[in-house]
Design a protein around this motif. Structure first.
Motif, PDB file in Angstrom:
ATOM      1  N   VAL A 109       0.972  -1.230  -0.044  1.00  0.00           N
ATOM      2  CA  VAL A 109      -0.035   0.016  -0.191  1.00  0.00           C
ATOM      3  C   VAL A 109       1.026   1.151   0.096  1.00  0.00           C
ATOM      4  O   VAL A 109       1.646   1.361   0.869  1.00  0.00           O
ATOM      5  CB  VAL A 109      -0.978  -0.101   1.162  1.00  0.00           C
ATOM      6  CG1 VAL A 109      -1.595   1.278   1.254  1.00  0.00           C
ATOM      7  CG2 VAL A 109      -1.845  -1.248   1.110  1.00  0.00           C
ATOM      8  N   SER A 110       0.621   2.176  -0.999  1.00  0.00           N
ATOM      9  CA  SER A 110       1.268   3.451  -0.814  1.00  0.00           C
ATOM     10  C   SER A 110       0.125   4.619  -0.800  1.00  0.00           C
ATOM     11  O   SER A 110      -0.967   4.595  -1.361  1.00  0.00           O
ATOM     12  CB  SER A 110       2.047   3.765  -2.335  1.00  0.00           C
ATOM     13  OG  SER A 110       2.930   2.817  -2.336  1.00  0.00           O
ATOM     14  N   VAL A 111       0.339   5.580   0.225  1.00  0.00           N
ATOM     15  CA  VAL A 111      -0.529   6.676   0.326  1.00  0.00           C
ATOM     16  C   VAL A 111       0.206   7.955   0.049  1.00  0.00           C
ATOM     17  O   VAL A 111       1.310   8.098   0.461  1.00  0.00           O
ATOM     18  CB  VAL A 111      -0.913   6.826   1.838  1.00  0.00           C
ATOM     19  CG1 VAL A 111      -1.903   7.738   2.317  1.00  0.00           C
ATOM     20  CG2 VAL A 111      -1.677   5.189   2.068  1.00  0.00           C
ATOM     21  N   SER A 112      -0.738   8.715  -0.759  1.00  0.00           N
ATOM     22  CA  SER A 112       0.020  10.162  -1.148  1.00  0.00           C
ATOM     23  C   SER A 112      -0.158  11.122   0.102  1.00  0.00           C
ATOM     24  O   SER A 112      -0.881  10.756   1.103  1.00  0.00           O
ATOM     25  CB  SER A 112      -0.807  10.616  -2.367  1.00  0.00           C
ATOM     26  OG  SER A 112      -2.152  11.140  -1.868  1.00  0.00           O
ATOM     27  N   LEU A 142      -1.371   1.257  18.248  1.00  0.00           N
ATOM     28  CA  LEU A 142      -1.692   0.526  16.853  1.00  0.00           C
ATOM     29  C   LEU A 142      -0.396  -0.117  16.217  1.00  0.00           C
ATOM     30  O   LEU A 142       0.675   0.225  16.623  1.00  0.00           O
ATOM     31  CB  LEU A 142      -1.898   1.756  15.987  1.00  0.00           C
ATOM     32  CG  LEU A 142      -3.244   2.507  15.974  1.00  0.00           C
ATOM     33  CD1 LEU A 142      -3.335   3.756  15.223  1.00  0.00           C
ATOM     34  CD2 LEU A 142      -4.538   1.655  16.016  1.00  0.00           C
ATOM     35  N   PRO A 143      -0.848  -1.227  15.481  1.00  0.00           N
ATOM     36  CA  PRO A 143       0.106  -1.720  14.768  1.00  0.00           C
ATOM     37  C   PRO A 143       1.002  -0.753  13.659  1.00  0.00           C
ATOM     38  O   PRO A 143       0.548   0.248  13.600  1.00  0.00           O
ATOM     39  CB  PRO A 143      -0.445  -2.831  13.679  1.00  0.00           C
ATOM     40  CG  PRO A 143      -1.878  -2.906  14.393  1.00  0.00           C
ATOM     41  CD  PRO A 143      -2.248  -1.553  15.196  1.00  0.00           C
ATOM     42  N   ARG A 144       2.031  -1.212  13.092  1.00  0.00           N
ATOM     43  CA  ARG A 144       2.731  -0.755  12.254  1.00  0.00           C
ATOM     44  C   ARG A 144       1.944  -0.549  10.898  1.00  0.00           C
ATOM     45  O   ARG A 144       2.138  -1.558  10.259  1.00  0.00           O
ATOM     46  CB  ARG A 144       4.201  -0.941  12.138  1.00  0.00           C
ATOM     47  CG  ARG A 144       4.985  -1.150  13.432  1.00  0.00           C
ATOM     48  CD  ARG A 144       6.555  -1.673  13.290  1.00  0.00           C
ATOM     49  NE  ARG A 144       7.271  -0.584  12.587  1.00  0.00           N
ATOM     50  CZ  ARG A 144       7.574   0.519  13.415  1.00  0.00           C
ATOM     51  NH1 ARG A 144       7.440   0.595  14.456  1.00  0.00           N
ATOM     52  NH2 ARG A 144       8.543   1.215  12.575  1.00  0.00           N
ATOM     53  N   SER A 145       1.453   0.604  10.486  1.00  0.00           N
ATOM     54  CA  SER A 145       0.561   0.650   9.499  1.00  0.00           C
ATOM     55  C   SER A 145       0.291   1.866   9.082  1.00  0.00           C
ATOM     56  O   SER A 145       0.875   3.108   9.719  1.00  0.00           O
ATOM     57  CB  SER A 145      -0.691   0.111   9.911  1.00  0.00           C
ATOM     58  OG  SER A 145      -1.132   0.896  11.124  1.00  0.00           O
ATOM     59  N   VAL A 146      -0.266   2.267   8.140  1.00  0.00           N
ATOM     60  CA  VAL A 146      -0.597   3.644   7.799  1.00  0.00           C
ATOM     61  C   VAL A 146      -1.415   4.187   8.613  1.00  0.00           C
ATOM     62  O   VAL A 146      -1.386   5.443   8.935  1.00  0.00           O
ATOM     63  CB  VAL A 146      -1.482   3.790   6.291  1.00  0.00           C
ATOM     64  CG1 VAL A 146      -1.892   4.930   5.924  1.00  0.00           C
ATOM     65  CG2 VAL A 146      -0.456   3.074   5.218  1.00  0.00           C
ATOM     66  N   ALA A 302       9.264   9.681   1.928  1.00  0.00           N
ATOM     67  CA  ALA A 302       8.287   8.758   2.319  1.00  0.00           C
ATOM     68  C   ALA A 302       8.867   7.895   3.397  1.00  0.00           C
ATOM     69  O   ALA A 302      10.002   7.708   3.531  1.00  0.00           O
ATOM     70  CB  ALA A 302       8.109   7.592   0.909  1.00  0.00           C
ATOM     71  N   VAL A 303       7.998   7.636   4.159  1.00  0.00           N
ATOM     72  CA  VAL A 303       7.985   6.660   5.450  1.00  0.00           C
ATOM     73  C   VAL A 303       7.959   5.152   4.860  1.00  0.00           C
ATOM     74  O   VAL A 303       6.756   5.140   4.178  1.00  0.00           O
ATOM     75  CB  VAL A 303       7.189   7.193   6.440  1.00  0.00           C
ATOM     76  CG1 VAL A 303       7.249   6.107   7.770  1.00  0.00           C
ATOM     77  CG2 VAL A 303       7.590   8.251   6.986  1.00  0.00           C
TER      78      VAL A 303
END
Length: 443
Positions: A109-112, A142-146, A302-303
């Protein structure tokens, strides 16, 4: 037992202009420059005795004026102009510059930047409607996530401080932290909700009903007009708890202004650009995670996050290759594990290391692999890192020099500067200093 004999002859004479003297020495224990410094200290010491023979020994001077100026001023000339904003405004500026750039990569998954910002705005509005704002705390488990990045941004947008909670920590520690910090609520996921103490308010971010509520909130920028009160740089950005190795864990309160100073100084040093990808490997319950999550987002980089990777060297190296990682920060222990097993997997990375003493052998091995190696040092109480040193293959690992708007002193037991090469204790001052320990003003 081996002994080395050396002779130093010093002759001083009190004159109308002060103390005059001559020196001769015969020793190979010290280089001439060191001997000259020692004699300079002795000259100052004897001059102090002559000036005040009835004074206390503990009050006698030792440093020359030039040395004192170098220690207190010359090596601490770190003044920088820092924007009078909170860190999320630096992120929002990047959203305006490049809304379509990739902000977060997690798995496939990539988020702008634009999407990340909008999602954070919606969650922030949901939180504000429930009274969250400056001088309040919101837990994040939270888990490591967006969703983790969205939640941290959203809390910042409300003006509240976030309280990081690692769901893998012992229940007793989590219980102590929650009881002491007393957050308004904790943002969690269904899989991490069970780590929280009974009775604590939860926002389960992946609950379908919660998702529906948040999606229905406005996605526009959050302003002071919507917040419960105006957001100031002095308000807490986060409260992070110490390990408790010297007693009960203490909550260190870091302000938005201190966090901005840190991030701006790191941006000046590392200059990440839109092509950079920083792999965030550190739990958010460890303060160095702030660099990994926020520095890329104020620079248009980007992270890269990956859940369930932890400190597995093989898994981390796969992520580096698969996600095009260019920068990574880790403790010496983790770097040692990676380099001992998969050195070629991190060749060419910009490497940041800190959190523990850096062994010389490891520093040399890292310098041979890295495109750039930086050793960092700082206590939680002075906002993540306070000093930095660029190392190469010929460098002995040191903690370097102070970052922007930071002063570092080595002092003796009476809080006086010690000469170069003399052991003392490190004292850190400046813009990064924490507000204090939560609920413990006496400390």
């Amino acid at each position: 037992m081996t002994t080395t004999k050396f002779d130093i002859t010093i002759e001083f004479q009190q004159t109308g202009d002060g103390l005059a003297g001559a020196l001769s020495y015969n020793t190979d224990l010290f280089d001439p420059a060191t001997i000259e410094r020692m004699v300079g200290h002795l000259r100052v010491l004897l001059g102090g005795i002559a000036a005040d023979p009835d004074g206390l020994i503990t009050q006698l001077p030792l440093l020359t004026a030039a040395e004192k100026h170098q220690l207190l001023v010359g090596w601490n000339a770190t003044g920088r102009v820092v924007p009078q904003v909170v860190w999320l405004e630096l992120f929002e500026a990047r959203v305006g510059c490049a809304p379509d750039a990739v902000a977060v990569v997690c798995g496939s998954v990539s988020v702008s930047y634009a999407e990340l910002n909008e999602r954070a705005n919606r969650l922030a509005c949901w939180l504000i409607a429930r009274g969250v704002g400056p001088e309040r705390l919101v837990g994040v488990a939270l888990p490591r996530s967006v969703e983790l990045v969205v939640a941290l941004l959203a809390v910042a947008k409300t003006g509240a401080g976030y309280l990081p909670i690692d769901s893998s920590h012992p229940p007793a520690r989590i219980g102590v932290i929650c009881a002491d910090a007393d957050p308004e609520l904790v943002i969690c996921a269904q899989r991490t909700s069970g780590c929280l103490p009974a009775g604590i308010a939860r926002l389960v971010i992946d609950d379908p009903d919660v998702i529906q509520q948040i999606v229905g909130c406005p996605g526009g920028e959050v302003t002071d007009a919507q917040r419960t009160r105006p957001l100031l740089g002095a308000h807490p950005a986060y409260v992070i708890y110490t390990s408790g190795s010297t007693g009960v864990p203490k909550g260190v309160v870091i302000s938005h202004a201190a966090l901005v100073n840190f991030l701006v100084s790191m941006a000046e040093r590392f200059g990440l650009d839109t092509g950079a990808r920083l792999l965030a490997v550190t739990t958010i319950a460890f303060d160095i995670a702030a660099l990994e999550l926020y520095l890329p987002l104020i620079r248009g980089a980007a992270v890269v996050l990956e859940d369930q990777v932890g400190s597995d060297p093989a898994a981390l190296v796969r992520v580096v290759a698969d996600r095009g990682v260019t920068v990574m920060q880790a403790t010496p222990s983790l770097w040692q594990a990676i380099i001992a097993t998969h050195p070629e997997g991190v060749r060419g990375l910009r490497m940041l290391v800190g959190g523990e003493a850096l062994p010389p052998a490891l520093a040399g091995a890292m310098a041979q692999l890295a495109s750039e190696l930086t050793n960092l040092y700082g206590p939680t109480e002075t906002t993540v890192w306070s000093t930095a040193a660029r190392l190469d293959t010929a460098s002995a690992p040191t903690i370097g020099a102070p970052i922007g708007n930071t002063q570092v002193y080595v002092l003796d037991a009476r809080l006086r500067p010690v000469p170069v090469g003399v052991a003392g204790e490190v004292y850190v001052a400046g813009a990064g200093l924490a507000r204090g320990y939560l609920h413990r003003p006496g400390l």
